[in-house]
Motif scaffolding. Structure first.
Motif, PDB file in Angstrom:
ATOM      1  N   PHE A   1       0.827  -1.202   0.000  1.00 53.27           N
ATOM      2  CA  PHE A   1       0.000   0.000   0.000  1.00 53.27           C
ATOM      3  C   PHE A   1       0.865   1.258   0.000  1.00 53.27           C
ATOM      4  O   PHE A   1       0.806   2.073   0.919  1.00 53.27           O
ATOM      5  N   PRO A   2       1.683   1.445  -1.035  1.00 61.38           N
ATOM      6  CA  PRO A   2       2.631   2.565  -1.045  1.00 61.38           C
ATOM      7  C   PRO A   2       1.970   3.941  -1.038  1.00 61.38           C
ATOM      8  O   PRO A   2       2.615   4.921  -0.655  1.00 61.38           O
ATOM      9  N   ASN A   3       0.702   4.040  -1.426  1.00 60.74           N
ATOM     10  CA  ASN A   3       0.017   5.333  -1.424  1.00 60.74           C
ATOM     11  C   ASN A   3      -0.646   5.656  -0.089  1.00 60.74           C
ATOM     12  O   ASN A   3      -1.156   6.754   0.094  1.00 60.74           O
ATOM     13  N   ASP A   4      -0.637   4.698   0.820  1.00 57.95           N
ATOM     14  CA  ASP A   4      -1.185   4.936   2.147  1.00 57.95           C
ATOM     15  C   ASP A   4      -0.268   5.920   2.872  1.00 57.95           C
ATOM     16  O   ASP A   4       0.957   5.767   2.823  1.00 57.95           O
ATOM     17  N   PRO A   5      -0.808   6.938   3.523  1.00 57.15           N
ATOM     18  CA  PRO A   5       0.055   7.919   4.193  1.00 57.15           C
ATOM     19  C   PRO A   5       0.908   7.324   5.309  1.00 57.15           C
ATOM     20  O   PRO A   5       1.890   7.930   5.730  1.00 57.15           O
ATOM     21  N   ARG A   6       0.560   6.133   5.769  1.00 59.88           N
ATOM     22  CA  ARG A   6       1.347   5.475   6.816  1.00 59.88           C
ATOM     23  C   ARG A   6       2.475   4.622   6.268  1.00 59.88           C
ATOM     24  O   ARG A   6       3.333   4.158   7.013  1.00 59.88           O
ATOM     25  N   ALA A   7       2.520   4.436   4.938  1.00 57.28           N
ATOM     26  CA  ALA A   7       3.520   3.562   4.329  1.00 57.28           C
ATOM     27  C   ALA A   7       4.961   3.993   4.612  1.00 57.28           C
ATOM     28  O   ALA A   7       5.793   3.143   4.935  1.00 57.28           O
ATOM     29  N   PRO A   8       5.320   5.284   4.509  1.00 55.54           N
ATOM     30  CA  PRO A   8       6.712   5.656   4.790  1.00 55.54           C
ATOM     31  C   PRO A   8       7.127   5.367   6.232  1.00 55.54           C
ATOM     32  O   PRO A   8       8.235   4.906   6.490  1.00 55.54           O
ATOM     33  N   VAL A   9       6.231   5.641   7.175  1.00 56.79           N
ATOM     34  CA  VAL A   9       6.542   5.383   8.577  1.00 56.79           C
ATOM     35  C   VAL A   9       6.641   3.877   8.817  1.00 56.79           C
ATOM     36  O   VAL A   9       7.528   3.416   9.552  1.00 56.79           O
TER      37      VAL A   9
ATOM     38  N   ALA B   1      18.347  -1.920   4.789  1.00 51.39           N
ATOM     39  CA  ALA B   1      18.688  -0.867   3.828  1.00 51.39           C
ATOM     40  C   ALA B   1      17.587  -0.716   2.783  1.00 51.39           C
ATOM     41  O   ALA B   1      17.228   0.403   2.410  1.00 51.39           O
ATOM     42  N   THR B   2      17.043  -1.825   2.334  1.00 54.21           N
ATOM     43  CA  THR B   2      15.960  -1.785   1.363  1.00 54.21           C
ATOM     44  C   THR B   2      14.726  -1.092   1.954  1.00 54.21           C
ATOM     45  O   THR B   2      14.087  -0.271   1.291  1.00 54.21           O
ATOM     46  N   ALA B   3      14.405  -1.407   3.204  1.00 53.87           N
ATOM     47  CA  ALA B   3      13.242  -0.780   3.854  1.00 53.87           C
ATOM     48  C   ALA B   3      13.468   0.715   4.050  1.00 53.87           C
ATOM     49  O   ALA B   3      12.561   1.522   3.809  1.00 53.87           O
ATOM     50  N   PHE B   4      14.668   1.105   4.466  1.00 56.73           N
ATOM     51  CA  PHE B   4      14.956   2.536   4.639  1.00 56.73           C
ATOM     52  C   PHE B   4      14.914   3.262   3.294  1.00 56.73           C
ATOM     53  O   PHE B   4      14.440   4.394   3.207  1.00 56.73           O
ATOM     54  N   HIS B   5      15.382   2.609   2.248  1.00 58.81           N
ATOM     55  CA  HIS B   5      15.314   3.213   0.915  1.00 58.81           C
ATOM     56  C   HIS B   5      13.853   3.420   0.504  1.00 58.81           C
ATOM     57  O   HIS B   5      13.491   4.466  -0.047  1.00 58.81           O
ATOM     58  N   ARG B   6      13.026   2.433   0.778  1.00 61.17           N
ATOM     59  CA  ARG B   6      11.596   2.554   0.471  1.00 61.17           C
ATOM     60  C   ARG B   6      10.994   3.732   1.228  1.00 61.17           C
ATOM     61  O   ARG B   6      10.240   4.529   0.670  1.00 61.17           O
ATOM     62  N   ALA B   7      11.317   3.869   2.505  1.00 60.04           N
ATOM     63  CA  ALA B   7      10.793   4.993   3.300  1.00 60.04           C
ATOM     64  C   ALA B   7      11.218   6.316   2.686  1.00 60.04           C
ATOM     65  O   ALA B   7      10.411   7.241   2.560  1.00 60.04           O
ATOM     66  N   ARG B   8      12.469   6.402   2.290  1.00 64.99           N
ATOM     67  CA  ARG B   8      13.004   7.630   1.697  1.00 64.99           C
ATOM     68  C   ARG B   8      12.334   7.929   0.361  1.00 64.99           C
ATOM     69  O   ARG B   8      12.033   9.073   0.039  1.00 64.99           O
ATOM     70  N   THR B   9      12.078   6.913  -0.415  1.00 69.78           N
ATOM     71  CA  THR B   9      11.442   7.070  -1.724  1.00 69.78           C
ATOM     72  C   THR B   9       9.974   7.458  -1.583  1.00 69.78           C
ATOM     73  O   THR B   9       9.490   8.319  -2.311  1.00 69.78           O
ATOM     74  N   LEU B  10       9.277   6.834  -0.649  1.00 71.45           N
ATOM     75  CA  LEU B  10       7.851   7.104  -0.473  1.00 71.45           C
ATOM     76  C   LEU B  10       7.580   8.504   0.063  1.00 71.45           C
ATOM     77  O   LEU B  10       6.514   9.060  -0.178  1.00 71.45           O
ATOM     78  N   TRP B  11       8.526   9.066   0.791  1.00 69.70           N
ATOM     79  CA  TRP B  11       8.290  10.348   1.450  1.00 69.70           C
ATOM     80  C   TRP B  11       9.569  11.174   1.386  1.00 69.70           C
ATOM     81  O   TRP B  11      10.151  11.537   2.405  1.00 69.70           O
ATOM     82  N   SER B  12       9.984  11.491   0.175  1.00 73.99           N
ATOM     83  CA  SER B  12      11.288  12.117  -0.047  1.00 73.99           C
ATOM     84  C   SER B  12      11.441  13.475   0.633  1.00 73.99           C
ATOM     85  O   SER B  12      12.554  13.899   0.918  1.00 73.99           O
ATOM     86  N   GLN B  13      10.341  14.154   0.891  1.00 73.95           N
ATOM     87  CA  GLN B  13      10.401  15.456   1.558  1.00 73.95           C
ATOM     88  C   GLN B  13       9.794  15.407   2.954  1.00 73.95           C
ATOM     89  O   GLN B  13       9.594  16.452   3.567  1.00 73.95           O
ATOM     90  N   GLY B  14       9.500  14.220   3.440  1.00 75.08           N
ATOM     91  CA  GLY B  14       8.853  14.093   4.739  1.00 75.08           C
ATOM     92  C   GLY B  14       9.824  14.235   5.899  1.00 75.08           C
ATOM     93  O   GLY B  14      11.043  14.298   5.714  1.00 75.08           O
ATOM     94  N   PRO B  15       9.283  14.263   7.101  1.00 73.97           N
ATOM     95  CA  PRO B  15      10.117  14.484   8.281  1.00 73.97           C
ATOM     96  C   PRO B  15      11.115  13.369   8.568  1.00 73.97           C
ATOM     97  O   PRO B  15      12.092  13.592   9.270  1.00 73.97           O
ATOM     98  N   LEU B  16      10.892  12.184   8.026  1.00 75.19           N
ATOM     99  CA  LEU B  16      11.823  11.078   8.247  1.00 75.19           C
ATOM    100  C   LEU B  16      12.791  10.868   7.085  1.00 75.19           C
ATOM    101  O   LEU B  16      13.614   9.959   7.125  1.00 75.19           O
ATOM    102  N   ALA B  17      12.727  11.698   6.071  1.00 75.20           N
ATOM    103  CA  ALA B  17      13.530  11.474   4.866  1.00 75.20           C
ATOM    104  C   ALA B  17      15.025  11.450   5.158  1.00 75.20           C
ATOM    105  O   ALA B  17      15.740  10.542   4.704  1.00 75.20           O
TER     106      ALA B  17
END
Length: 124
Positions: free
Chosen positions: A33-41, A61-77
């Motif tokens: 569910f990459p479009n879910d707003p909770r996906a990056p977290v 590393a793959t999971a952190f990359h996914r988080a960074r990709t899903l929310w490139s400008q978010g607070p966890l980027a």
């Protein structure tokens, strides 16, 4: 990740059933569910579990990359970016970790992870 003997290291201990269920939900939300707003977290949290509890740095590393990709400008980027580099380093991929750390420093020379990224960038 393989060790010098070529064998994949064993997990220290399996997750208990409740933690395994939570792990499975994190993985499902972040991957299915990459479009879910909770996906990056979810992806970021999954990376933390993989790195620190299950000792699977390549998967982390793959999971952190996914988080960074899903929310490139978010607070966890930036946290995800630094965590990805650290996980790659833990996996033994020092070249890729150094390259990622160098890119972090080029974009965020005074970022909150600059010190640790400098160390990784020079570890190449």
């Amino acid at each position: 990740m393989t060790n010098p003997s070529g064998k994949r290291p064993q997990r220290r201990k399996p997750l208990d059933p409740a933690r395994q269920a939570a792990f499975d939900v994190l993985r499902a939300v972040s991957e299915r569910f990459p479009n879910d707003p909770r996906a990056p977290v979810a992806a970021f949290t999954l990376g933390g579990v993989l790195l620190h509890e299950l000792e699977e740095p390549r998967a982390a590393a793959t999971a952190f990359h996914r988080a960074r990709t899903l929310w490139s400008q978010g607070p966890l980027a930036l946290d995800a970016w630094a965590s990805e580099a650290e996980a790659l380093h833990s996996a033994g991929d020092t070249n890729e970790a150094a390259q990622l750390a160098t890119r972090y420093l080029a974009s965020h020379p005074d970022g909150r992870h600059a010190r640790s990224m400098r160390a990784l960038a020079s570890a190449e």
